[in-house]
Design an enzyme around this catalytic site. Structure first.
Site, PDB file in Angstrom:
ATOM      1  CB  CYS A 123       2.001  -3.606   5.182  1.00  0.00           C
ATOM      2  SG  CYS A 123       0.467  -4.345   5.789  1.00  0.00           S
TER       3      CYS A 123
ATOM      4  CG  HIS B 197      -0.280   0.085   2.534  1.00  0.00           C
ATOM      5  ND1 HIS B 197       0.095   1.272   3.110  1.00  0.00           N
ATOM      6  CD2 HIS B 197       0.080  -0.883   3.434  1.00  0.00           C
ATOM      7  CE1 HIS B 197       0.648   1.058   4.288  1.00  0.00           C
ATOM      8  NE2 HIS B 197       0.666  -0.249   4.501  1.00  0.00           N
TER       9      HIS B 197
END
Length: 316
Positions: free
Chosen positions: A208, A192
């Protein structure tokens, strides 16, 4: 001569870089992409610059630019100081398909087809309980303007530091996931965008993979759901560019430490594999320096003898 070279380096502009979309080497066995290794790019630091500012401007990782400039002060390079911008990369030793993430390098490689590769700097998970997992997975879902509900573990961690997270973050520019997110097949992990761009090229996330907003804006439309993702741990990469063998070295990840002897063994094995199962006479001092003081810059460790020199040797 030196003064002329320095003047040309300082004259280079600091225009923000775009994502690197590069041709996959078409010579059999070659794996170095980007600028030819002898073409070195520098930019001149401005008075107010830090190395991190220059990294963000050129969409490089923080550790990446620090490694490439070991003699430049991270926080105060000094006006006019030449700062090296990495523009050459050895492809990871992995199938050239889908997405390949090399954790020590903190860089992602995406193969949209057999002839091109796109590469971006990334931020990854912290060591211990928050590291980014290794292994093969895939893009399970794509989300534009995602919302975010922090999991209890992250809420508790922030609370321990006196920071209270909201229980829900609606879509929008203030969302920690940014405007684009792609969910991996490994539960709980995403690729992301992030507003904390200084963390690109560092181990700062909860596992992440973070990207510059402008990078994932380009990347997101390219990638289809189901695209393979291969997350690897390759602190040492070896590859050919024409008749020269190069090695590119990064520090080991904290959770997988290795001694100099182990790193040397790994490097020699990779060199042997790249050279058709035979260990050539390498440049020992350069090999040692690269392993002891990683820069993330490809360095030449061996050159194949030219046909002309081989003929001369035979004649003599």
């Amino acid at each position: 001569m030196k003064r002329t070279l320095l003047s040309s380096l300082l004259a280079l502009t600091t225009t923000a870089a775009t994502a690197l979309t590069l041709p996959v080497p078409d010579r059999p066995g070659d794996s170095l992409i980007g600028s030819p290794p002898h073409e070195v790019k520098y930019v001149a630091a401005k008075y107010e610059d830090t190395l991190i500012d220059i990294a963000v401007e050129h969409r490089l990782g923080q550790d990446e630019i620090v490694l490439a400039n070991p003699h430049v002060d991270r926080w105060l390079p000094g006006e006019g100081t030449p700062v090296r911008i990495p523009t050459s990369f050895i492809l990871p030793n992995a199938p050239r398909q889908g997405i390949v993430v090399n954790l020590p390098e903190m860089r992602v490689y995406y193969y949209p087809n057999a002839h091109q590769v796109v590469t971006y700097a990334i931020g990854i998970g912290r060591e211990n309980n928050w590291r980014t997992p290794l292994g093969r997975t895939h893009i399970a879902a794509k989300m534009e303007n995602p919302s975010w509900t922090p999991p209890p573990s992250i809420i508790a961690e922030h609370l321990a530091d006196g920071d209270v997270l909201d229980p829900y973050y609606p879509p929008g520019p203030n969302n920690p996931l940014g405007l684009f997110a792609m969910r991996l097949g490994i539960s709980g992990y995403l690729m992301h965008s992030t507003q904390k761009t200084n963390g690109i090229g560092m181990r700062v996330s909860h596992g992440c993979i973070r990207m510059y907003p402008s990078d994932i804006e380009q990347f997101f439309p390219m990638v289809k759901v189901g695209t393979s993702v291969n997350i690897v741990n390759q602190s040492i990469k070896v590859g050919w560019y024409h008749d020269t063998l190069y090695m590119e070295v990064y520090p080991e990840m904290e959770e997988w430490p290795a001694s100099y002897e182990q790193r040397l063994h790994t490097a020699l094995n990779l060199i042997e594999q790249a050279n058709g199962g035979q260990i050539p006479v390498v440049k020992g001092s350069i090999l040692k320096m690269a392993l002891e003081k990683p820069t993330g810059i490809p360095v030449a460790v061996y050159e194949r003898p030219s046909q002309a020199s081989t003929q001369t040797t035979v004649q003599n």
